[in-house]
Design a protein around this motif. Structure first.
Motif, PDB file in Angstrom:
ATOM      1  N   HIS A 156       0.837  -1.205   0.000  1.00 26.32           N
ATOM      2  CA  HIS A 156       0.000   0.000   0.000  1.00 26.32           C
ATOM      3  C   HIS A 156       0.875   1.259   0.000  1.00 26.32           C
ATOM      4  CE1 HIS A 156      -3.576   2.401   0.652  1.00 26.32           C
ATOM      5  NE2 HIS A 156      -2.903   3.039   1.586  1.00 26.32           N
ATOM      6  N   GLU A 157       1.925   1.261   0.795  1.00 30.65           N
ATOM      7  CA  GLU A 157       2.842   2.403   0.837  1.00 30.65           C
ATOM      8  C   GLU A 157       3.541   2.594  -0.510  1.00 30.65           C
ATOM      9  OE1 GLU A 157       5.542   2.066   4.171  1.00 30.65           O
ATOM     10  OE2 GLU A 157       3.868   1.605   5.505  1.00 30.65           O
ATOM     11  N   ALA A 158       3.905   1.499  -1.161  1.00 32.39           N
ATOM     12  CA  ALA A 158       4.559   1.590  -2.474  1.00 32.39           C
ATOM     13  C   ALA A 158       3.611   2.210  -3.499  1.00 32.39           C
ATOM     14  CB  ALA A 158       5.038   0.215  -2.935  1.00 32.39           C
ATOM     15  N   LEU A 159       2.335   1.888  -3.409  1.00 35.27           N
ATOM     16  CA  LEU A 159       1.341   2.501  -4.298  1.00 35.27           C
ATOM     17  C   LEU A 159       1.282   4.004  -4.047  1.00 35.27           C
ATOM     18  CD1 LEU A 159      -1.018   2.689  -6.259  1.00 35.27           C
ATOM     19  CD2 LEU A 159      -2.516   1.825  -4.449  1.00 35.27           C
ATOM     20  N   PHE A 160       1.252   4.388  -2.787  1.00 35.24           N
ATOM     21  CA  PHE A 160       1.205   5.810  -2.438  1.00 35.24           C
ATOM     22  C   PHE A 160       2.469   6.528  -2.924  1.00 35.24           C
ATOM     23  CE2 PHE A 160       1.634   9.379   0.613  1.00 35.24           C
ATOM     24  CZ  PHE A 160       0.477  10.049   0.278  1.00 35.24           C
ATOM     25  N   ASP A 161       3.624   5.883  -2.787  1.00 31.11           N
ATOM     26  CA  ASP A 161       4.885   6.475  -3.263  1.00 31.11           C
ATOM     27  C   ASP A 161       4.850   6.683  -4.776  1.00 31.11           C
ATOM     28  OD1 ASP A 161       5.856   6.511  -0.690  1.00 31.11           O
ATOM     29  OD2 ASP A 161       7.095   4.710  -0.934  1.00 31.11           O
TER      30      ASP A 161
END
Length: 168
Positions: A154-159
């Motif tokens: 999820h964090e990688a998507l946000f990044d």
């Protein structure tokens, strides 16, 4: 100054101004088209990534039994992301591509762990989670480590979204 010379000079200045204005208009339209194409590619990637994110959030919470169909759907969503990588590469700068590749790589790791989980191949799950944890911090609890992988996805998507937004 002779009226004929003034007319010729006036026509030359007008032609140069018109040609310059046309060049500026064409360059501006070209930049706008490129930006629009980039946004469309990023939007396709983000839409596919959000679909994957929704599936992985169900996948990485052990209380939700999604079974074989859920794992297959998640794998297919990661495959669709992977097929969009060349477009992201063509349209965007390297910084956006790096974030897209991180997201796909993490998704592929989650697919591997999920398939082993489905097959109850606990040794392979532990090995995959150990590899992930050695890079991202130790985690002794299998369920928590799997959940952390989902959080990292999820964090990688946000990044990716942040980087794409800054380069769009």
């Amino acid at each position: 100054m002779d009226q004929g010379l003034a007319a010729v000079l006036g026509a030359a200045v007008g032609a140069i101004a018109t040609g310059g204005g046309a060049m500026i208009t064409v360059r501006s339209a070209s930049r706008l088209q490129r930006r629009q194409t980039r946004r469309e590619v990023y939007q396709k990637f983000i839409d596919a990534a959000q679909n994957s994110d929704e599936l992985q959030s169900r996948l990485t919470h052990p209380e939700l039994e999604i079974g074989r169909d859920g794992v297959v759907a998640f794998r297919e969503s990661i495959d669709s992301l992977r097929t969009l990588l060349p477009l992201v590469y063509l349209e965007g700068p390297d910084s956006v591509m790096v974030e897209a590749q991180k997201l796909v790589a993490l998704g592929q790791q989650l697919v591997i762990v999920s398939m082993h989980h489905l097959l109850e191949n606990w040794g392979q799950i532990d090995e995959a989670l150990r590899r992930y944890s050695s890079v991202n911090g130790a985690e002794s609890d299998r369920a928590r480590a799997f959940e952390r992988m989902g959080d990292a996805y999820h964090e990688a998507l946000f990044d990716f979204v942040k980087t794409a937004r800054s380069k769009a």
